[in-house]
Design a protein around this motif. Structure first.
Motif, PDB file in Angstrom:
ATOM      1  N   UNK A 132       0.824  -1.207   0.000  1.00  0.00           N
ATOM      2  CA  UNK A 132       0.000   0.000   0.000  1.00  0.00           C
ATOM      3  C   UNK A 132       0.859   1.259   0.000  1.00  0.00           C
ATOM      4  N   UNK A 133       2.024   1.189   0.637  1.00  0.00           N
ATOM      5  CA  UNK A 133       2.927   2.336   0.649  1.00  0.00           C
ATOM      6  C   UNK A 133       3.436   2.638  -0.749  1.00  0.00           C
ATOM      7  N   UNK A 134       3.748   1.583  -1.525  1.00  0.00           N
ATOM      8  CA  UNK A 134       4.188   1.780  -2.904  1.00  0.00           C
ATOM      9  C   UNK A 134       3.068   2.331  -3.777  1.00  0.00           C
ATOM     10  N   UNK A 135       1.826   2.033  -3.397  1.00  0.00           N
ATOM     11  CA  UNK A 135       0.673   2.546  -4.139  1.00  0.00           C
ATOM     12  C   UNK A 135       0.252   3.934  -3.663  1.00  0.00           C
ATOM     13  N   UNK A 136       0.935   4.437  -2.636  1.00  0.00           N
ATOM     14  CA  UNK A 136       0.614   5.761  -2.113  1.00  0.00           C
ATOM     15  C   UNK A 136      -0.676   5.806  -1.312  1.00  0.00           C
ATOM     16  N   UNK A 137      -1.055   4.690  -0.694  1.00  0.00           N
ATOM     17  CA  UNK A 137      -2.329   4.612   0.020  1.00  0.00           C
ATOM     18  C   UNK A 137      -2.172   4.585   1.537  1.00  0.00           C
ATOM     19  N   UNK A 138      -0.927   4.737   2.024  1.00  0.00           N
ATOM     20  CA  UNK A 138      -0.762   4.826   3.475  1.00  0.00           C
ATOM     21  C   UNK A 138      -1.303   6.162   3.968  1.00  0.00           C
ATOM     22  N   UNK A 139      -1.797   6.147   5.193  1.00  0.00           N
ATOM     23  CA  UNK A 139      -2.401   7.332   5.805  1.00  0.00           C
ATOM     24  C   UNK A 139      -3.588   7.842   4.992  1.00  0.00           C
ATOM     25  N   UNK A 140      -4.360   6.903   4.448  1.00  0.00           N
ATOM     26  CA  UNK A 140      -5.591   7.234   3.731  1.00  0.00           C
ATOM     27  C   UNK A 140      -6.699   6.290   4.187  1.00  0.00           C
ATOM     28  N   UNK A 141      -7.934   6.732   4.050  1.00  0.00           N
ATOM     29  CA  UNK A 141      -9.062   5.884   4.404  1.00  0.00           C
ATOM     30  C   UNK A 141      -9.151   4.680   3.475  1.00  0.00           C
ATOM     31  N   UNK A 142      -8.773   4.867   2.208  1.00  0.00           N
ATOM     32  CA  UNK A 142      -8.792   3.757   1.259  1.00  0.00           C
ATOM     33  C   UNK A 142      -7.797   2.673   1.671  1.00  0.00           C
ATOM     34  N   UNK A 143      -6.654   3.099   2.194  1.00  0.00           N
ATOM     35  CA  UNK A 143      -5.666   2.136   2.664  1.00  0.00           C
ATOM     36  C   UNK A 143      -6.158   1.344   3.859  1.00  0.00           C
ATOM     37  N   UNK A 144      -6.997   1.955   4.700  1.00  0.00           N
ATOM     38  CA  UNK A 144      -7.578   1.250   5.846  1.00  0.00           C
ATOM     39  C   UNK A 144      -8.614   0.239   5.380  1.00  0.00           C
ATOM     40  N   UNK A 145      -9.364   0.602   4.344  1.00  0.00           N
ATOM     41  CA  UNK A 145     -10.507  -0.212   3.923  1.00  0.00           C
ATOM     42  C   UNK A 145     -10.106  -1.402   3.062  1.00  0.00           C
ATOM     43  N   UNK A 146      -9.208  -1.194   2.100  1.00  0.00           N
ATOM     44  CA  UNK A 146      -8.927  -2.212   1.084  1.00  0.00           C
ATOM     45  C   UNK A 146      -8.604  -3.601   1.642  1.00  0.00           C
ATOM     46  N   UNK A 147      -7.699  -3.740   2.620  1.00  0.00           N
ATOM     47  CA  UNK A 147      -7.354  -5.093   3.088  1.00  0.00           C
ATOM     48  C   UNK A 147      -8.501  -5.832   3.774  1.00  0.00           C
ATOM     49  N   UNK A 148      -9.570  -5.112   4.132  1.00  0.00           N
ATOM     50  CA  UNK A 148     -10.677  -5.745   4.846  1.00  0.00           C
ATOM     51  C   UNK A 148     -11.789  -6.217   3.916  1.00  0.00           C
ATOM     52  N   UNK A 149     -11.658  -5.949   2.612  1.00  0.00           N
ATOM     53  CA  UNK A 149     -12.753  -6.278   1.701  1.00  0.00           C
ATOM     54  C   UNK A 149     -12.875  -7.773   1.451  1.00  0.00           C
ATOM     55  N   UNK A 150     -11.765  -8.487   1.352  1.00  0.00           N
ATOM     56  CA  UNK A 150     -11.788  -9.929   1.087  1.00  0.00           C
ATOM     57  C   UNK A 150     -11.378 -10.681   2.348  1.00  0.00           C
ATOM     58  N   UNK A 151     -12.270 -11.561   2.811  1.00  0.00           N
ATOM     59  CA  UNK A 151     -12.021 -12.336   4.031  1.00  0.00           C
ATOM     60  C   UNK A 151     -12.223 -13.814   3.712  1.00  0.00           C
ATOM     61  N   UNK A 152     -11.178 -14.609   3.908  1.00  0.00           N
ATOM     62  CA  UNK A 152     -11.225 -16.031   3.542  1.00  0.00           C
ATOM     63  C   UNK A 152     -12.307 -16.772   4.318  1.00  0.00           C
ATOM     64  N   UNK A 153     -12.442 -16.485   5.606  1.00  0.00           N
ATOM     65  CA  UNK A 153     -13.443 -17.179   6.419  1.00  0.00           C
ATOM     66  C   UNK A 153     -14.849 -16.879   5.925  1.00  0.00           C
ATOM     67  N   UNK A 154     -15.088 -15.645   5.511  1.00  0.00           N
ATOM     68  CA  UNK A 154     -16.393 -15.268   4.983  1.00  0.00           C
ATOM     69  C   UNK A 154     -16.680 -16.001   3.674  1.00  0.00           C
ATOM     70  N   UNK A 156     -15.456 -18.835   2.791  1.00  0.00           N
ATOM     71  CA  UNK A 156     -15.675 -20.240   3.158  1.00  0.00           C
ATOM     72  C   UNK A 156     -17.108 -20.472   3.624  1.00  0.00           C
ATOM     73  N   UNK A 157     -17.611 -19.620   4.516  1.00  0.00           N
ATOM     74  CA  UNK A 157     -18.969 -19.789   5.021  1.00  0.00           C
ATOM     75  C   UNK A 157     -20.004 -19.659   3.908  1.00  0.00           C
ATOM     76  N   UNK A 158     -19.820 -18.669   3.046  1.00  0.00           N
ATOM     77  CA  UNK A 158     -20.763 -18.500   1.939  1.00  0.00           C
ATOM     78  C   UNK A 158     -20.715 -19.708   1.007  1.00  0.00           C
ATOM     79  N   UNK A 159     -19.536 -20.199   0.721  1.00  0.00           N
ATOM     80  CA  UNK A 159     -19.405 -21.359  -0.150  1.00  0.00           C
ATOM     81  C   UNK A 159     -20.100 -22.578   0.445  1.00  0.00           C
ATOM     82  N   UNK A 160     -19.918 -22.791   1.752  1.00  0.00           N
ATOM     83  CA  UNK A 160     -20.553 -23.913   2.423  1.00  0.00           C
ATOM     84  C   UNK A 160     -22.069 -23.817   2.351  1.00  0.00           C
ATOM     85  N   UNK A 161     -22.592 -22.616   2.505  1.00  0.00           N
ATOM     86  CA  UNK A 161     -24.042 -22.444   2.441  1.00  0.00           C
ATOM     87  C   UNK A 161     -24.552 -22.591   1.015  1.00  0.00           C
TER      88      UNK A 161
END
Length: 276
Positions: A132-154, A156-161
């Motif tokens: 994110x630092x190389x992309x210039x997204x540190x100290x930005x709200x977008x940098x806080x949000x992006x890593x939380x968009x994809x969650x493996x456990x989520x 997995x649960x959706x796939x199981x259902x």
């Protein structure tokens, strides 16, 4: 038969009593925190301590938004939570794709996604930060949000259902001329309401409690979340216990309310997803 019924009633009564007493014991710290949030600072330190506030006040909550930037922290936390719900939709799409689409390498890719669950989040924070630092997204709200968009456990649960949804239902919709997006949004999502409720609760809790990543990626306190603000509160006003109790209550009470009203969906969703 009568003796057995009486014995069962006694056992149920004992179990219920133990559970009620255990629940009350667990609730005592939360009740103390909530009541102390409405006490003046001098009353919190009184000995012997008082349970109910003798001079109830909301001054502690007012100070959270005047002395500290809890209004800014609240806005940032709401943005993180809303963005997490957008990620929840993406995770549902991924889970649906793994469950109902056949493509080369599907199983290997799914196991690769699952393998990321075995890696502690703290291990990946440094490479994600560098990226994110190389992309210039540190100290930005977008940098806080992006890593939380994809969650493996989520995913997995959706796939199981999604695997429990009959393929014939989807094929019938396709034969009627429905497109893939129409099928997902108008057919799959209504059927998957239980798992969406479960993941919605978990997503809200994770977003509301987000602490470590915003603290790492953001150097400007105008981008901090409520959890980070509460940590700052404990450092700046370590002697003001009433103010700390108000901050903690402000953090915890929304989660308790959400969990209280939607707790039945958690058990239902996990059960229908094949988890015991």
């Amino acid at each position: 038969m009568g003796a057995k019924t009486k014995s069962n009633r006694i056992e149920r009564g004992i179990i219920t009593t133990v559970m009620v007493l255990g629940g009350l014991l667990l609730c005592i710290p939360f009740i103390w925190m909530f009541l102390s949030a409405f006490k003046p600072e001098s009353e919190v330190l009184e000995f012997p301590p008082t349970i109910f506030p003798e001079n109830p006040t909301i001054e502690n909550f007012v100070q959270l938004f005047t002395k500290l930037k809890f209004g800014v922290y609240l806005k940032n936390t709401i943005i993180v939570v809303l963005a997490s719900f957008v990620g929840l939709l993406f995770n549902a799409m991924a889970g649906y794709g793994f469950a109902k689409y056949s493509f080369k390498g599907r199983e290997k890719l799914f196991f690769l996604v699952l393998s990321t669950m075995m890696i502690p989040a703290q291990v990946t924070m440094i490479p994600v930060y560098v990226l994110l630092n190389k992309m210039g997204l540190t100290n930005t709200m977008l940098g806080i949000i992006l890593p939380t968009l994809a969650v493996a456990f989520s995913i997995f649960l959706f796939r199981q259902f999604m695997t429990t949804i009959p393929n014939d239902l989807i094929e019938a919709a396709r034969l009627d001329g429905a497109g893939e997006f129409f099928i997902f949004f108008r057919l799959i999502i209504p059927i998957a309401k239980p798992i969406f409720a479960v993941q919605g609760i978990l997503t809200f809790i994770a977003g509301w409690n987000s602490f470590l990543w915003p603290l790492i990626i953001a150097s400007d306190d105008d981008l901090y979340t409520l959890s980070v603000g509460l940590s700052l509160l404990q450092g700046q006003y370590s002697g003001n216990f009433a103010l700390q109790m108000a901050g903690a209550a402000f953090m915890v009470i929304p989660i308790i309310i959400i969990f209280f009203f939607f707790q039945k969906y958690i058990v239902e969703g996990f059960t229908m997803s094949g988890l015991k």
